[in-house]
Design a protein around this motif. Structure first.
Motif, PDB file in Angstrom:
ATOM      1  N   PRO A  24     -11.441 -39.352 -37.131  1.00 14.67           N
ATOM      2  CA  PRO A  24     -12.498 -40.357 -37.245  1.00 14.67           C
ATOM      3  C   PRO A  24     -12.500 -41.236 -35.998  1.00 14.67           C
ATOM      4  N   PRO A  25     -13.648 -41.798 -35.661  1.00 17.46           N
ATOM      5  CA  PRO A  25     -13.686 -42.694 -34.507  1.00 17.46           C
ATOM      6  C   PRO A  25     -12.718 -43.854 -34.701  1.00 17.46           C
ATOM      7  N   GLU A  26     -12.162 -44.325 -33.621  1.00 21.92           N
ATOM      8  CA  GLU A  26     -11.203 -45.425 -33.677  1.00 21.92           C
ATOM      9  C   GLU A  26     -11.875 -46.692 -34.198  1.00 21.92           C
ATOM     10  N   GLY A  27     -11.181 -47.389 -35.065  1.00 25.41           N
ATOM     11  CA  GLY A  27     -11.684 -48.653 -35.577  1.00 25.41           C
ATOM     12  C   GLY A  27     -12.736 -48.532 -36.664  1.00 25.41           C
ATOM     13  N   VAL A  28     -12.805 -47.386 -37.334  1.00 26.63           N
ATOM     14  CA  VAL A  28     -13.804 -47.168 -38.376  1.00 26.63           C
ATOM     15  C   VAL A  28     -13.097 -46.986 -39.718  1.00 26.63           C
ATOM     16  N   VAL A  29     -13.617 -47.619 -40.748  1.00 22.35           N
ATOM     17  CA  VAL A  29     -13.090 -47.452 -42.100  1.00 22.35           C
ATOM     18  C   VAL A  29     -13.661 -46.160 -42.668  1.00 22.35           C
ATOM     19  N   ILE A  30     -12.791 -45.305 -43.172  1.00 19.17           N
ATOM     20  CA  ILE A  30     -13.210 -44.064 -43.823  1.00 19.17           C
ATOM     21  C   ILE A  30     -13.168 -44.301 -45.334  1.00 19.17           C
ATOM     22  N   PHE A  31     -14.285 -44.053 -45.974  1.00 18.34           N
ATOM     23  CA  PHE A  31     -14.389 -44.287 -47.418  1.00 18.34           C
ATOM     24  C   PHE A  31     -13.669 -43.190 -48.186  1.00 18.34           C
ATOM     25  N   ASP A  32     -12.834 -43.602 -49.128  1.00 17.14           N
ATOM     26  CA  ASP A  32     -12.107 -42.678 -49.998  1.00 17.14           C
ATOM     27  C   ASP A  32     -12.537 -42.976 -51.443  1.00 17.14           C
ATOM     28  N   PRO A  33     -13.414 -42.141 -52.011  1.00 17.03           N
ATOM     29  CA  PRO A  33     -13.915 -42.440 -53.357  1.00 17.03           C
ATOM     30  C   PRO A  33     -12.827 -42.468 -54.425  1.00 17.03           C
ATOM     31  N   THR A  34     -11.794 -41.667 -54.271  1.00 15.72           N
ATOM     32  CA  THR A  34     -10.702 -41.675 -55.254  1.00 15.72           C
ATOM     33  C   THR A  34      -9.980 -43.013 -55.229  1.00 15.72           C
ATOM     34  N   GLU A  35      -9.662 -43.487 -54.042  1.00 18.48           N
ATOM     35  CA  GLU A  35      -9.008 -44.793 -53.895  1.00 18.48           C
ATOM     36  C   GLU A  35      -9.913 -45.904 -54.418  1.00 18.48           C
ATOM     37  N   PHE A  36     -11.200 -45.833 -54.065  1.00 15.56           N
ATOM     38  CA  PHE A  36     -12.150 -46.850 -54.505  1.00 15.56           C
ATOM     39  C   PHE A  36     -12.198 -46.927 -56.030  1.00 15.56           C
ATOM     40  N   LYS A  37     -12.223 -45.778 -56.696  1.00 14.78           N
ATOM     41  CA  LYS A  37     -12.291 -45.760 -58.157  1.00 14.78           C
ATOM     42  C   LYS A  37     -10.984 -46.208 -58.806  1.00 14.78           C
ATOM     43  N   GLU A  38      -9.867 -46.081 -58.096  1.00 14.17           N
ATOM     44  CA  GLU A  38      -8.603 -46.621 -58.610  1.00 14.17           C
ATOM     45  C   GLU A  38      -8.642 -48.146 -58.585  1.00 14.17           C
ATOM     46  N   ILE A  39      -9.224 -48.693 -57.527  1.00 18.62           N
ATOM     47  CA  ILE A  39      -9.314 -50.151 -57.387  1.00 18.62           C
ATOM     48  C   ILE A  39     -10.365 -50.718 -58.334  1.00 18.62           C
ATOM     49  N   PRO A  41     -12.024 -49.356 -61.473  1.00 18.94           N
ATOM     50  CA  PRO A  41     -12.131 -48.300 -62.489  1.00 18.94           C
ATOM     51  C   PRO A  41     -13.457 -48.306 -63.255  1.00 18.94           C
ATOM     52  N   GLN A  42     -14.226 -49.378 -63.168  1.00 15.75           N
ATOM     53  CA  GLN A  42     -15.517 -49.401 -63.860  1.00 15.75           C
ATOM     54  C   GLN A  42     -16.493 -48.377 -63.288  1.00 15.75           C
ATOM     55  N   PHE A  43     -16.156 -47.790 -62.127  1.00 21.73           N
ATOM     56  CA  PHE A  43     -17.041 -46.799 -61.514  1.00 21.73           C
ATOM     57  C   PHE A  43     -16.527 -45.370 -61.660  1.00 21.73           C
ATOM     58  N   GLN A  44     -15.600 -45.133 -62.586  1.00 21.22           N
ATOM     59  CA  GLN A  44     -15.049 -43.790 -62.803  1.00 21.22           C
ATOM     60  C   GLN A  44     -16.137 -42.767 -63.117  1.00 21.22           C
ATOM     61  N   ASN A  45     -17.174 -43.186 -63.826  1.00 19.19           N
ATOM     62  CA  ASN A  45     -18.226 -42.244 -64.227  1.00 19.19           C
ATOM     63  C   ASN A  45     -19.335 -42.100 -63.192  1.00 19.19           C
ATOM     64  N   ILE A  46     -19.225 -42.810 -62.085  1.00 21.80           N
ATOM     65  CA  ILE A  46     -20.214 -42.707 -61.004  1.00 21.80           C
ATOM     66  C   ILE A  46     -19.755 -41.590 -60.071  1.00 21.80           C
ATOM     67  N   SER A  47     -20.673 -40.745 -59.649  1.00 17.25           N
ATOM     68  CA  SER A  47     -20.309 -39.618 -58.785  1.00 17.25           C
ATOM     69  C   SER A  47     -19.781 -40.104 -57.433  1.00 17.25           C
ATOM     70  N   ASN A  48     -18.943 -39.280 -56.819  1.00 17.00           N
ATOM     71  CA  ASN A  48     -18.424 -39.603 -55.492  1.00 17.00           C
ATOM     72  C   ASN A  48     -19.561 -39.757 -54.492  1.00 17.00           C
ATOM     73  N   LYS A  49     -20.585 -38.923 -54.634  1.00 20.53           N
ATOM     74  CA  LYS A  49     -21.736 -38.975 -53.728  1.00 20.53           C
ATOM     75  C   LYS A  49     -22.444 -40.325 -53.839  1.00 20.53           C
ATOM     76  N   ALA A  50     -22.633 -40.815 -55.054  1.00 22.19           N
ATOM     77  CA  ALA A  50     -23.275 -42.114 -55.254  1.00 22.19           C
ATOM     78  C   ALA A  50     -22.408 -43.246 -54.698  1.00 22.19           C
ATOM     79  N   CYS A  51     -21.087 -43.124 -54.859  1.00 22.87           N
ATOM     80  CA  CYS A  51     -20.179 -44.127 -54.304  1.00 22.87           C
ATOM     81  C   CYS A  51     -20.243 -44.122 -52.776  1.00 22.87           C
ATOM     82  N   GLU A  52     -20.268 -42.937 -52.191  1.00 24.38           N
ATOM     83  CA  GLU A  52     -20.364 -42.825 -50.734  1.00 24.38           C
ATOM     84  C   GLU A  52     -21.687 -43.402 -50.233  1.00 24.38           C
TER      85      GLU A  52
END
Length: 149
Positions: A24-39, A41-52
């Motif tokens: 990834p380019p330096e200094g860029v946050v890479i989105f991790d849907p699994t990590e996001f849903k752990e933080i 959990p109300q979005f467990q039923n939302i698709s990874n694509k929608a989260c991205e």
């Protein structure tokens, strides 16, 4: 792991390496849907694509590159995840805009205070994540001086 095309003892073994993953380019946050849903959990039923998609929308509000006003990638990640949570919360509500002004349980009744979305604090204060983002970003929004003293 080494492999040869044929079982010929005179052929040298050729190493097979996995393809190199693009960095990834330096200094860029890479989105991790699994990590996001752990933080969040109300979005467990939302698709990874929608989260991205919501994360990409969040980057419209806070730049995600080395030129961002938030230089720390770790802090920017936290802020972008808060924004992603805010965006997803608003989207899961449907077309309702504004803060909940009152709610009733018997015969179900909800009313919303529809304020102008042009006021930044009003838009962010529609969700807990949005208001947390708004409070956390304040130090970065104070006036800056880039000239010489």
């Amino acid at each position: 792991m080494y492999k040869t095309e044929q079982e010929d003892p005179y052929l040298p073994e050729i190493p097979i390496e996995p393809p190199e993953q693009p960095k990834p380019p330096e200094g860029v946050v890479i989105f991790d849907p699994t990590e996001f849903k752990e933080i969040y959990p109300q979005f467990q039923n939302i698709s990874n694509k929608a989260c991205e998609f919501a994360f990409n929308e969040a980057t419209l509000y806070l730049e995600n590159n080395k030129n961002s006003i938030v230089k720390s990638v770790e802090k920017r990640k936290l802020l972008l995840y808060l924004l992603t949570c805010h965006v997803l919360t608003l989207k899961t509500r449907g077309d309702i805009v504004g803060k909940i002004a009152s709610a009733t349980e018997g015969s179900v009744s909800v009313s919303y205070a529809n304020t102008s979305p042009s006021a930044n604090a009003e838009w962010y204060s529609q969700t807990q994540c949005g208001l947390s983002f708004y409070q956390a970003i304040k130090p970065y929004l104070l006036g800056r001086y880039y000239g010489k003293c």
